[in-house]
Motif scaffolding. Structure first.
Motif, PDB file in Angstrom:
ATOM      1  N   GLN A  11      71.558 102.589  13.955  1.00 28.59           N
ATOM      2  CA  GLN A  11      72.956 102.982  13.729  1.00 28.59           C
ATOM      3  C   GLN A  11      73.501 102.441  12.413  1.00 28.59           C
ATOM      4  O   GLN A  11      74.472 102.962  11.881  1.00 28.59           O
ATOM      5  CB  GLN A  11      73.839 102.486  14.881  1.00 28.59           C
ATOM      6  CG  GLN A  11      73.617 103.222  16.171  1.00 28.59           C
ATOM      7  CD  GLN A  11      74.285 102.511  17.354  1.00 28.59           C
ATOM      8  OE1 GLN A  11      74.908 101.476  17.214  1.00 28.59           O
ATOM      9  NE2 GLN A  11      74.128 103.095  18.543  1.00 28.59           N
ATOM     10  N   ARG A  12      72.887 101.393  11.892  1.00 26.86           N
ATOM     11  CA  ARG A  12      73.398 100.740  10.689  1.00 26.86           C
ATOM     12  C   ARG A  12      72.525 100.963   9.457  1.00 26.86           C
ATOM     13  O   ARG A  12      72.759 100.370   8.411  1.00 26.86           O
ATOM     14  CB  ARG A  12      73.556  99.240  10.963  1.00 26.86           C
ATOM     15  CG  ARG A  12      74.747  98.981  11.861  1.00 26.86           C
ATOM     16  CD  ARG A  12      74.592  97.758  12.728  1.00 26.86           C
ATOM     17  NE  ARG A  12      75.742  97.597  13.611  1.00 26.86           N
ATOM     18  CZ  ARG A  12      75.882  98.215  14.772  1.00 26.86           C
ATOM     19  NH1 ARG A  12      74.970  99.056  15.201  1.00 26.86           N
ATOM     20  NH2 ARG A  12      76.953  98.020  15.517  1.00 26.86           N
ATOM     21  N   ALA A  13      71.532 101.808   9.570  1.00 26.50           N
ATOM     22  CA  ALA A  13      70.615 102.086   8.464  1.00 26.50           C
ATOM     23  C   ALA A  13      70.732 103.554   8.047  1.00 26.50           C
ATOM     24  O   ALA A  13      71.102 104.405   8.853  1.00 26.50           O
ATOM     25  CB  ALA A  13      69.185 101.770   8.880  1.00 26.50           C
ATOM     26  N   GLU A  77      77.565  91.377  24.110  1.00 24.22           N
ATOM     27  CA  GLU A  77      76.435  92.282  23.907  1.00 24.22           C
ATOM     28  C   GLU A  77      76.485  92.904  22.507  1.00 24.22           C
ATOM     29  O   GLU A  77      77.562  93.233  21.998  1.00 24.22           O
ATOM     30  CB  GLU A  77      76.451  93.405  24.947  1.00 24.22           C
ATOM     31  CG  GLU A  77      76.125  92.966  26.351  1.00 24.22           C
ATOM     32  CD  GLU A  77      77.288  92.398  27.142  1.00 24.22           C
ATOM     33  OE1 GLU A  77      77.044  91.929  28.268  1.00 24.22           O
ATOM     34  OE2 GLU A  77      78.437  92.401  26.655  1.00 24.22           O
ATOM     35  N   ASN A  78      75.311  93.062  21.913  1.00 24.93           N
ATOM     36  CA  ASN A  78      75.126  93.648  20.585  1.00 24.93           C
ATOM     37  C   ASN A  78      75.719  92.789  19.472  1.00 24.93           C
ATOM     38  O   ASN A  78      76.021  93.295  18.389  1.00 24.93           O
ATOM     39  CB  ASN A  78      75.663  95.084  20.507  1.00 24.93           C
ATOM     40  CG  ASN A  78      74.878  96.023  21.380  1.00 24.93           C
ATOM     41  OD1 ASN A  78      73.672  95.878  21.551  1.00 24.93           O
ATOM     42  ND2 ASN A  78      75.556  96.982  21.958  1.00 24.93           N
ATOM     43  N   TRP A  79      75.876  91.497  19.725  1.00 26.26           N
ATOM     44  CA  TRP A  79      76.279  90.537  18.705  1.00 26.26           C
ATOM     45  C   TRP A  79      75.097  89.611  18.450  1.00 26.26           C
ATOM     46  O   TRP A  79      74.209  89.462  19.281  1.00 26.26           O
ATOM     47  CB  TRP A  79      77.494  89.729  19.162  1.00 26.26           C
ATOM     48  CG  TRP A  79      78.777  90.512  19.179  1.00 26.26           C
ATOM     49  CD1 TRP A  79      79.027  91.689  19.817  1.00 26.26           C
ATOM     50  CD2 TRP A  79      79.991  90.163  18.522  1.00 26.26           C
ATOM     51  NE1 TRP A  79      80.321  92.079  19.605  1.00 26.26           N
ATOM     52  CE2 TRP A  79      80.940  91.161  18.817  1.00 26.26           C
ATOM     53  CE3 TRP A  79      80.379  89.093  17.727  1.00 26.26           C
ATOM     54  CZ2 TRP A  79      82.237  91.130  18.344  1.00 26.26           C
ATOM     55  CZ3 TRP A  79      81.681  89.052  17.258  1.00 26.26           C
ATOM     56  CH2 TRP A  79      82.589  90.070  17.560  1.00 26.26           C
ATOM     57  N   GLN A 125      69.015  96.852   5.475  1.00 29.48           N
ATOM     58  CA  GLN A 125      70.329  97.508   5.463  1.00 29.48           C
ATOM     59  C   GLN A 125      71.194  97.004   6.606  1.00 29.48           C
ATOM     60  O   GLN A 125      72.385  96.728   6.433  1.00 29.48           O
ATOM     61  CB  GLN A 125      70.157  99.029   5.564  1.00 29.48           C
ATOM     62  CG  GLN A 125      69.596  99.656   4.317  1.00 29.48           C
ATOM     63  CD  GLN A 125      69.210 101.117   4.540  1.00 29.48           C
ATOM     64  OE1 GLN A 125      69.188 101.612   5.659  1.00 29.48           O
ATOM     65  NE2 GLN A 125      68.901 101.799   3.449  1.00 29.48           N
ATOM     66  N   MET A 126      70.592  96.870   7.779  1.00 32.03           N
ATOM     67  CA  MET A 126      71.330  96.364   8.936  1.00 32.03           C
ATOM     68  C   MET A 126      71.824  94.949   8.659  1.00 32.03           C
ATOM     69  O   MET A 126      72.974  94.612   8.952  1.00 32.03           O
ATOM     70  CB  MET A 126      70.429  96.374  10.173  1.00 32.03           C
ATOM     71  CG  MET A 126      71.080  95.945  11.446  1.00 32.03           C
ATOM     72  SD  MET A 126      70.763  94.273  12.100  1.00 32.03           S
ATOM     73  CE  MET A 126      69.192  93.756  11.583  1.00 32.03           C
ATOM     74  N   THR A 127      70.999  94.117   8.055  1.00 33.67           N
ATOM     75  CA  THR A 127      71.377  92.738   7.763  1.00 33.67           C
ATOM     76  C   THR A 127      72.519  92.682   6.746  1.00 33.67           C
ATOM     77  O   THR A 127      73.467  91.903   6.911  1.00 33.67           O
ATOM     78  CB  THR A 127      70.155  91.952   7.244  1.00 33.67           C
ATOM     79  OG1 THR A 127      69.112  92.051   8.214  1.00 33.67           O
ATOM     80  CG2 THR A 127      70.493  90.494   7.028  1.00 33.67           C
ATOM     81  N   ARG A 128      72.447  93.517   5.717  1.00 28.72           N
ATOM     82  CA  ARG A 128      73.550  93.559   4.741  1.00 28.72           C
ATOM     83  C   ARG A 128      74.842  94.029   5.401  1.00 28.72           C
ATOM     84  O   ARG A 128      75.917  93.492   5.152  1.00 28.72           O
ATOM     85  CB  ARG A 128      73.183  94.462   3.556  1.00 28.72           C
ATOM     86  CG  ARG A 128      72.249  93.798   2.571  1.00 28.72           C
ATOM     87  CD  ARG A 128      72.072  94.612   1.301  1.00 28.72           C
ATOM     88  NE  ARG A 128      71.454  95.908   1.514  1.00 28.72           N
ATOM     89  CZ  ARG A 128      70.146  96.105   1.725  1.00 28.72           C
ATOM     90  NH1 ARG A 128      69.319  95.084   1.763  1.00 28.72           N
ATOM     91  NH2 ARG A 128      69.669  97.314   1.894  1.00 28.72           N
ATOM     92  N   ARG A 133      80.241  92.645   7.395  1.00 29.97           N
ATOM     93  CA  ARG A 133      81.190  92.621   8.516  1.00 29.97           C
ATOM     94  C   ARG A 133      81.560  91.187   8.890  1.00 29.97           C
ATOM     95  O   ARG A 133      82.716  90.893   9.186  1.00 29.97           O
ATOM     96  CB  ARG A 133      80.605  93.350   9.729  1.00 29.97           C
ATOM     97  CG  ARG A 133      80.314  94.829   9.520  1.00 29.97           C
ATOM     98  CD  ARG A 133      81.557  95.624   9.323  1.00 29.97           C
ATOM     99  NE  ARG A 133      82.379  95.563  10.487  1.00 29.97           N
ATOM    100  CZ  ARG A 133      82.906  96.598  11.112  1.00 29.97           C
ATOM    101  NH1 ARG A 133      82.699  97.794  10.656  1.00 29.97           N
ATOM    102  NH2 ARG A 133      83.640  96.433  12.177  1.00 29.97           N
ATOM    103  N   SER A 134      80.592  90.303   8.867  1.00 28.38           N
ATOM    104  CA  SER A 134      80.836  88.906   9.187  1.00 28.38           C
ATOM    105  C   SER A 134      81.774  88.264   8.166  1.00 28.38           C
ATOM    106  O   SER A 134      82.706  87.534   8.529  1.00 28.38           O
ATOM    107  CB  SER A 134      79.511  88.138   9.241  1.00 28.38           C
ATOM    108  OG  SER A 134      79.741  86.779   9.502  1.00 28.38           O
ATOM    109  N   PHE A 135      81.538  88.552   6.889  1.00 26.07           N
ATOM    110  CA  PHE A 135      82.400  87.999   5.843  1.00 26.07           C
ATOM    111  C   PHE A 135      83.829  88.513   5.993  1.00 26.07           C
ATOM    112  O   PHE A 135      84.791  87.738   5.926  1.00 26.07           O
ATOM    113  CB  PHE A 135      81.863  88.348   4.452  1.00 26.07           C
ATOM    114  CG  PHE A 135      82.739  87.818   3.357  1.00 26.07           C
ATOM    115  CD1 PHE A 135      82.683  86.477   2.994  1.00 26.07           C
ATOM    116  CD2 PHE A 135      83.640  88.642   2.710  1.00 26.07           C
ATOM    117  CE1 PHE A 135      83.507  85.979   2.003  1.00 26.07           C
ATOM    118  CE2 PHE A 135      84.475  88.159   1.718  1.00 26.07           C
ATOM    119  CZ  PHE A 135      84.406  86.817   1.357  1.00 26.07           C
ATOM    120  N   ILE A 136      83.974  89.807   6.218  1.00 28.23           N
ATOM    121  CA  ILE A 136      85.309  90.406   6.386  1.00 28.23           C
ATOM    122  C   ILE A 136      86.013  89.782   7.594  1.00 28.23           C
ATOM    123  O   ILE A 136      87.188  89.411   7.519  1.00 28.23           O
ATOM    124  CB  ILE A 136      85.213  91.936   6.518  1.00 28.23           C
ATOM    125  CG1 ILE A 136      84.778  92.546   5.181  1.00 28.23           C
ATOM    126  CG2 ILE A 136      86.536  92.541   6.993  1.00 28.23           C
ATOM    127  CD1 ILE A 136      84.327  93.994   5.275  1.00 28.23           C
TER     128      ILE A 136
END
Length: 193
Positions: A11-13, A77-79, A125-128, A133-136
């Motif tokens: 979903q994130r790539a 979940e999914n975190w 890509q998923m990691t970026r 999202r984490s930074f925001i």
């Protein structure tokens, strides 16, 4: 169990994982079950694992000299759960990460995670995406903490994370927001009126 993680990555790539890449993911990520209150990481240990939560709820917190817990992160979940500072700097963690509910995770060593990032464009890509999202999220939380009243912080938290309010008790939410449980109780009573 790995289906959730593979779907999360895809979903994130921009391009989905190949079958060979899926096999590498399945080999690298090992299932782990934690009972409520069982630790993924304890203060003083170096964070060696990153956990993807398939089922359950977790929290990351420090304990001050008076024995008071200060919640830094809440996870569902999914975190992803990890003390990134400890994992990157290879220093003892200041934090505990434990299961608030019985939890099922997929864990990977930090070294294997870095290897997957280099080998798989989709995983990178998923990691970026996660990092952005984490930074925001951290920036918004910091701004809210220094700029908003306790009422406004709770209002924003409830609007963005209603599932946390249903899964974590009031004292955990209060600690995460940096307020007392009495203040949170007063805010919630006012909101109900």
């Amino acid at each position: 169990m790995h289906e959730n993680l593979i779907a999360y990555i895809n979903q994130r790539a921009t391009s989905p994982l190949t079958k060979e890449e899926e096999a590498l993911i399945i080999r690298a990520f090992q299932p782990k079950k934690l009972r409520k209150k069982q630790y993924l990481l304890q203060s003083g240990d170096v964070s060696k694992y990153v956990g993807f939560i398939v089922k359950g709820a977790m929290r990351q917190y420090s304990v001050d000299t008076k024995g008071v817990e200060h919640i830094v992160y809440l996870y569902l979940e999914n975190w992803w759960a990890c003390d990134r500072e400890s994992a990157v700097m290879l220093t003892p963690s200041k934090y505990n990460i434990d299961a608030w509910e019985d939890t099922e995770l997929l864990i990977v060593t930090v070294a294997d995670m870095l290897d997957l990032i280099e080998k798989m464009p989709a995983f990178g890509q998923m990691t970026r995406f996660m990092d952005q999202r984490s930074f925001i999220s951290s920036q918004r939380r910091l701004d809210s903490t220094i700029s908003n009243t306790a009422e406004k912080r709770y209002e924003e938290f409830a609007a963005h994370h209603p599932q946390f309010i249903q899964r974590f008790p009031q004292h955990i939410i209060a600690s995460f927001l940096g307020i007392t449980k009495e203040t949170l109780s007063r805010i919630r009573k006012q909101a109900m009126k």
